[in-house]
Enzyme design. Structure first.
Site, PDB file in Angstrom:
ATOM      1  N   SER A 136     -21.432  42.121  40.058  1.00 53.61           N
ATOM      2  CA  SER A 136     -22.463  41.145  39.701  1.00 53.61           C
ATOM      3  C   SER A 136     -22.079  39.796  40.281  1.00 53.61           C
ATOM      4  CB  SER A 136     -22.595  41.042  38.180  1.00 53.61           C
ATOM      5  OG  SER A 136     -21.396  40.534  37.610  1.00 53.61           O
ATOM      6  N   LYS A 137     -22.890  38.783  40.008  1.00 59.23           N
ATOM      7  CA  LYS A 137     -22.628  37.468  40.578  1.00 59.23           C
ATOM      8  C   LYS A 137     -21.274  36.920  40.149  1.00 59.23           C
ATOM      9  CE  LYS A 137     -27.356  35.934  41.381  1.00 59.23           C
ATOM     10  NZ  LYS A 137     -28.387  34.920  41.067  1.00 59.23           N
ATOM     11  N   ARG A 138     -20.857  37.228  38.929  1.00 58.30           N
ATOM     12  CA  ARG A 138     -19.575  36.697  38.477  1.00 58.30           C
ATOM     13  C   ARG A 138     -18.401  37.359  39.193  1.00 58.30           C
ATOM     14  NH1 ARG A 138     -17.169  39.921  34.363  1.00 58.30           N
ATOM     15  NH2 ARG A 138     -18.487  41.672  33.744  1.00 58.30           N
TER      16      ARG A 138
END
Length: 470
Positions: A239-241
Site C-alpha cells: 500500500s502507499k505506506r
C-alpha cells in the site's frame, strides 16, 4: 522469430512499483533476447482512464529509461478492429448475443453463491433460446468450449491446467458496443506479434479464457510468465505506506533511477547472491526462469542502502544531473557555492537520498541568520574565542586554497594554543556551517570558500564576544 514483449498498463492511476517491475522484466527479456519492447495503453475503461494517468505512465517509463520500439498504442483507437473480429466470431458461431438483463445475471449469481456453487453465467442465451424485443439491448459473449482443458507452461509457475467447464462464457462486447478487456488484449497481442507476456499473477485467471479466444481466432498463443505480487515488509498487501506510490514520487523523494531499477529487478529475481547490478548486467543475466514464485517484500531500508551506494559510486556528473532538480525544487541558489560535482563526493557518505543531500547542503550556498541553539551553546563559548580568531586570521592569509592548507591552519591553531583538535575544530564547524555536523572540516571549509568562511568565523567571534559580555 523475433522476441517481442509488451507492457500494457491501464491508465486508471499512476505507474507504481508493481507495474514498474513488470515493465522492467518485460523490457529486460526483450533486450536479453535481442528483441523488441512494445508499450500499450489499455484504456478501454473509459470512466476511470485519464489523460493525467497516461502522462504519468509515460513520464515514469521515460525516467526509468525503459524505452520502447513500438507504441504507445491506445486500445480506444482500435475499436473498429476489435468489433470486426467480434462480428466474425458471431458469424462463425463462436460468439453469441446475450439478452439477459443485469437483474437476471445478478440474481443467478446470488443463488449460485447461496448454494455454495461457483458464480458464473449459465449459458441461457448460448443456443439462441430466448425471447426478446426487436430492439432489446444485448451483450456479446464468447462461446467458451465446454469440453477439454486449457494447458499452458508458465515460465514462472510451471504447467497450469484448467478445465473448460470451470470457465463461463465471458462478455466480449458490452451493450454500448464497447469491446471488453479480455478480448482486446488477445487481439492486440496477436496484431502486435507479442511472443512473451509478462504480467502479474492476478491475471492467471484471465489466461485460460484468453487462450481459448486465441484458438477461436486462429491466432498463435504467446508464452506467459506470471510474476508474484509485492508485499509490504509486514507481509500485508503493498500500500502507499509501504511504497506503493507513483514511480515519479521516488524521483521526487531523491532516489536515483539506477537505484530503483536495481532494487526492482531484485524484487522477485535473483542471480546467485549478487545484489548490485548495472543495467548492462541486468540485460545480460536476466531470464524469465529465474523469477521467483514466492511473493516479494518491499524493504525501504534496502532501497535506501542501494540509493546511497549509487550516489557514491556513479560518476558525480551523472548524480549531479538528478541532484540539480532537488536544489531547484528546494529553492537553493547554486550560483554562489561549489560545483555539484565537487559537493557530491563529500556529502554522499552522509546522506541516503538526493533530497536529503540537497537539504543538508544549504549552508554551502546560502548564509544563515543564526547558529543552531544547541550547537552554539555547547561550542561557541568564551573559551573558543581565541581559537576562532586565530584560525580566522590564518585562513584569511592563505594564498593557496586547498584542503591541505586549510587542515594545516587548523592544526597550527591547535598547536599554538596547546589545545586538542576538538577544542578548535568543533567551534570552527559551528561557525562556518551554523550547526554541529558536517563532513570533514577541511573539506567543508574548502567548499564554502575562503571569503565566506572567514566572514562566518568573524560573525562567530562576535557572537562569542556578545555572549561573554551578556
Amino acid at each position: 522469430m523475433t522476441v517481442k514483449t509488451r507492457f500494457a498498463p491501464s491508465p486508471t492511476g499512476f505507474l507504481h512499483v508493481g507495474g514498474a517491475r513488470t515493465a522492467l522484466y518485460s523490457w529486460l527479456y526483450a533486450r536479453n533476447q535481442g528483441g523488441q519492447f512494445v508499450l500499450r495503453i489499455e484504456d478501454t475503461d473509459l470512466e476511470r482512464s485519464t489523460q493525467e494517468a497516461i502522462d504519468a505512465i509515460l513520464e515514469g517509463m521515460e525516467w526509468l529509461g525503459l524505452n520502447w520500439e513500438e507504441g504507445p498504442y491506445y486500445q480506444t483507437k482500435r475499436f473498429d478492429r476489435y468489433n470486426q473480429l467480434i462480428d466474425q466470431l458471431l458469424e462463425e458461431g463462436k460468439a453469441y448475443k446475450c439478452y439477459c438483463s443485469k437483474e437476471r445475471v445478478d440474481a443467478l449469481r446470488e443463488q449460485q453463491m447461496a448454494n455454495g456453487e461457483k458464480a458464473r453465467y449459465d449459458g441461457h442465451c448460448r443456443d439462441g433460446n430466448h425471447d426478446h424485443a426487436e430492439d432489446a439491448p444485448y451483450v456479446v459473449r464468447f462461446k467458451n468450449p465446454t469440453e477439454g482443458k486449457v494447458v499452458f507452461d508458465d515460465h514462472v509457475r510451471g504447467r497450469i491446467e484448467i478445465d473448460n467447464k470451470e470457465l463461463d462464457d465471458l462478455i466480449i462486447r458490452r451493450t454500448d458496443g464497447a469491446p471488453t478487456y479480455n478480448f482486446c488484449v488477445v487481439v492486440d497481442d496477436w496484431d502486435m506479434g507479442i511472443t512473451q507476456v509478462v504480467r502479474g499473477e492476478d491475471h492467471i485467471n484471465n489466461t485460460p479464457r484468453q487462450i481459448n479466444i486465441y484458438h477461436a481466432l486462429g491466432a498463435p498463443v504467446p508464452e506467459f510468465a506470471h510474476v508474484s505480487m509485492i508485499l509490504g515488509d509486514d507481509g500485508a498487501k503493498l500500500s502507499k505506506r509501504h511504497g506503493a506510490v507513483s514511480v515519479m514520487q521516488y524521483r521526487d523523494d531523491g532516489y536515483l533511477q539506477e537505484a530503483l531499477l536495481n532494487y526492482l529487478v531484485r524484487l522477485g529475481w535473483s542471480h546467485g547472491d549478487q545484489e548490485i547490478f548495472s543495467l548492462d548486467e541486468m540485460v545480460q543475466l536476466f531470464s524469465l526462469k529465474a523469477i521467483n514464485k514466492s511473493a516479494s517484500a518491499f524493504n525501504t531500508d534496502k532501497l535506501l542502502w542501494l540509493n546511497q551506494h549509487y550516489m557514491k559510486s556513479l560518476p558525480a556528473e551523472r548524480v549531479a544531473e538528478e541532484l540539480k532538480w532537488h536544489f531547484e525544487d528546494q529553492g537553493i541558489d547554486m550560483t554562489n557555492g561549489p560545483a555539484l560535482t565537487d559537493l557530491i563526493p563529500v556529502m554522499a557518505e552522509r546522506c541516503q537520498t538526493l533530497k536529503e543531500l540537497a537539504a543538508s547542503s544549504r549552508y554551502f550556498y546560502e548564509d544563515f541568520a543564526e547558529f543552531d541553539a544547541g550547537a552554539a551553546k555547547k561550542h561557541l563559548r568564551p573559551v573558543a574565542q581565541e581559537a576562532l580568531a586565530l584560525a580566522q586570521a590564518k585562513l584569511a592569509a592563505l594564498t593557496e586554497w586547498n584542503a591541505e592548507a586549510i587542515h594545516r591552519c587548523i592544526q597550527e591553531t591547535a598547536d599554538e594554543l596547546e589545545l586538542g583538535m576538538g577544542k578548535v575544530g568543533m567551534p570552527l564547524r559551528v561557525a562556518v556551517t551554523g550547526a554541529g555536523q558536517s563532513p570533514s572540516l577541511d573539506q567543508t571549509i574548502l567548499l564554502i570558500g575562503q571569503a565566506r568562511s572567514v566572514d562566518r568565523i568573524g560573525k562567530a567571534v562576535e557572537f562569542v564576544a556578545s555572549r561573554a559580555n551578556s
